[in-house]
Design an enzyme around this catalytic site. Sequence first.
Site, PDB file in Angstrom:
ATOM      1  N   HIS A 224       0.851  -1.200   0.000  1.00  0.00           N
ATOM      2  CA  HIS A 224       0.000   0.000   0.000  1.00  0.00           C
ATOM      3  C   HIS A 224       0.885   1.247   0.000  1.00  0.00           C
ATOM      4  CE1 HIS A 224      -2.884   2.998   1.291  1.00  0.00           C
ATOM      5  NE2 HIS A 224      -3.835   2.156   0.908  1.00  0.00           N
ATOM      6  N   ARG A 272      -3.156   1.170  -4.039  1.00  0.00           N
ATOM      7  CA  ARG A 272      -2.872  -0.269  -4.193  1.00  0.00           C
ATOM      8  C   ARG A 272      -3.589  -0.799  -5.426  1.00  0.00           C
ATOM      9  NH1 ARG A 272      -6.697  -2.953   0.421  1.00  0.00           N
ATOM     10  NH2 ARG A 272      -7.850  -1.055   0.941  1.00  0.00           N
ATOM     11  N   LYS A 275      -7.510  -0.373  -6.952  1.00  0.00           N
ATOM     12  CA  LYS A 275      -8.273   0.608  -6.175  1.00  0.00           C
ATOM     13  C   LYS A 275      -8.261   1.943  -6.917  1.00  0.00           C
ATOM     14  CE  LYS A 275     -10.047  -0.200  -2.883  1.00  0.00           C
ATOM     15  NZ  LYS A 275     -10.069  -0.397  -1.439  1.00  0.00           N
ATOM     16  N   ASP A 278      -6.657   8.554  -5.600  1.00  0.00           N
ATOM     17  CA  ASP A 278      -7.010   9.368  -4.423  1.00  0.00           C
ATOM     18  C   ASP A 278      -5.895  10.407  -4.286  1.00  0.00           C
ATOM     19  OD1 ASP A 278      -7.114  10.409  -1.826  1.00  0.00           O
ATOM     20  OD2 ASP A 278      -7.766   8.533  -0.916  1.00  0.00           O
ATOM     21  N   CYS A 280      -4.544  11.928  -1.891  1.00  0.00           N
ATOM     22  CA  CYS A 280      -3.518  11.850  -0.836  1.00  0.00           C
ATOM     23  C   CYS A 280      -2.326  11.005  -1.266  1.00  0.00           C
ATOM     24  CB  CYS A 280      -4.089  11.363   0.489  1.00  0.00           C
ATOM     25  SG  CYS A 280      -4.716   9.695   0.484  1.00  0.00           S
ATOM     26  N   TYR A 281      -2.540  10.080  -2.237  1.00  0.00           N
ATOM     27  CA  TYR A 281      -1.409   9.282  -2.712  1.00  0.00           C
ATOM     28  C   TYR A 281      -0.455  10.110  -3.573  1.00  0.00           C
ATOM     29  CZ  TYR A 281      -4.346   5.615  -0.876  1.00  0.00           C
ATOM     30  OH  TYR A 281      -5.130   4.858  -0.044  1.00  0.00           O
ATOM     31  N   ASP A 328      -9.748  14.137  -2.004  1.00  0.00           N
ATOM     32  CA  ASP A 328      -9.418  12.825  -2.568  1.00  0.00           C
ATOM     33  C   ASP A 328      -9.678  12.829  -4.079  1.00  0.00           C
ATOM     34  OD1 ASP A 328     -10.173  10.272  -3.549  1.00  0.00           O
ATOM     35  OD2 ASP A 328     -10.956   9.569  -1.645  1.00  0.00           O
ATOM     36  N   ASP A 335     -10.608  18.147   3.191  1.00  0.00           N
ATOM     37  CA  ASP A 335     -10.314  18.037   4.628  1.00  0.00           C
ATOM     38  C   ASP A 335      -8.841  18.377   4.831  1.00  0.00           C
ATOM     39  OD1 ASP A 335      -8.678  15.587   4.368  1.00  0.00           O
ATOM     40  OD2 ASP A 335     -10.565  14.662   3.794  1.00  0.00           O
ATOM     41  N   HIS A 338      -6.252  15.612   3.488  1.00  0.00           N
ATOM     42  CA  HIS A 338      -6.000  15.653   2.047  1.00  0.00           C
ATOM     43  C   HIS A 338      -5.318  16.959   1.636  1.00  0.00           C
ATOM     44  CE1 HIS A 338      -8.633  12.116   1.980  1.00  0.00           C
ATOM     45  NE2 HIS A 338      -7.885  11.787   0.936  1.00  0.00           N
TER      46      HIS A 338
END
Length: 418
Positions: A224, A272, A275, A278, A280-281, A328, A335, A338
Amino acid sequence: MTAEQNTVHNEELSVVDSLITESSTTQDEVARMCAGMILDGQLAVLQRQLHADFLKIPTSFQLPPNYTGLDASKPWLIYWPLHALEILDPDNQTDDILSRIGPSIMACLNELEGAFGGGNGQTAHLAATYASLNALAISRDEQVWSQINREGLYKWLMSVKLPDGGFSMHIGGEEDVRAVYCALASAALLNIITPELTEGTAEWISRCQTYEGGIGGAPGNEAHGGYAFCGLAALCILGNPVEMIPKYLDVDSFVHWLSARQYQPEGGFSGRTNKLVDGCYSWWVGGCWSILEGVLPWITSKDVLWSKADLQKYILYCCQSPRGGLRDKPGKSSDFYHSCYVLSGLSEVQHRYSFRPKLRESKSGEWSFMWTYELESPDIVIIDEQNVVGPLNPVHVLPAGVGERMHDFYAALGTLEL
Ligand SMILES: CC(C)=CCC/C(C)=C/CC/C(C)=C/COP(=O)(O)OP(=O)(O)O
Ligand SMILES: [Zn+2]
């Protein structure tokens, strides 16, 4: 974009937002949505003021009621927005805000245990300790720094160190690679790294690399992005990254897995396999790229492994909430978490980091602060000059120079008998 165009565009985006709900979102829908926003290209400009207004909410220390679920995350609610505000614009950090960090964080110190909890009177916890020390680093408050009992904190770190080389998040808590990173990053800032603290830890991280090439939370777990960053950054604190990374990770399979995290047409990263992307990645995965590019440039430059321009497009066009703050993906609310990691991702694509393998002068002699950076060339990533955010320390996820200053403060105090 003029203010008027911006308002109209924000209204359009709100309609789009209301069409997408978390439960029904599929990969195809996200891809179509993002492709539309990227083609449309209206959010090409970083909405600095809008985001700063959103991020300044917690600095009033009156969090909205929907933050009660984060009662055990108070140090994070201070660190996330402060870090984001500073890389957006250092002038956002007024003396008034900075001077209130120390007392708020020190209220989370569990004096009996010797480390920080998620709130007043809570159990000492590695995630809270990491966020607390990062927030204190941003405060530049030397008076508060001198109040920290580093011997006590070191003893607590040793109490969450496990015989197999890993760490648990709190006494009796779960063992994972987040804990390793939080423990080492905290110890590096305080200049309290010892051979006892780090014994067997690099080997333990190595056991977390999976058959896919990424890093899982613990040996045998799925790879992850969040854990990949923690494992890679922790190796950079454990020794010279130029030696540590190839010694403890299979770099080719790690790079292969990392490269597979970027999706098209979105341009953003997933955490991952199979999925959704997003925002934040942009940091958890993008931060791995910045470390690898800085440490092993000969590996990352040999092929086109990912597109910086495409990640920047995902961040600007799809992750800016029209209501302020970063998110995201389209359809999700912004938020602080993020905002912190999406803006760190933006900083990461805009700067080229290099690691100079030279020991810092300190008792423990850690390597993690030897990072320099330069701005990427505009034809690669800078869609517009107005979008440039400040540089980072890619191991500590702090504005450049901030962690270094805290570390140097403690190093100058001389040797601590641990
Ligand atoms: C320093 C520190 C505390 C780092 C934390 C690192 C981090 C973000 C770890 C992620 C943990 C995880 C398995 C999330 C999956 O969530 P999900 O299933 O909701 O998301 P996904 O579908 O994107 O995998
Ligand atoms: Zn996320």
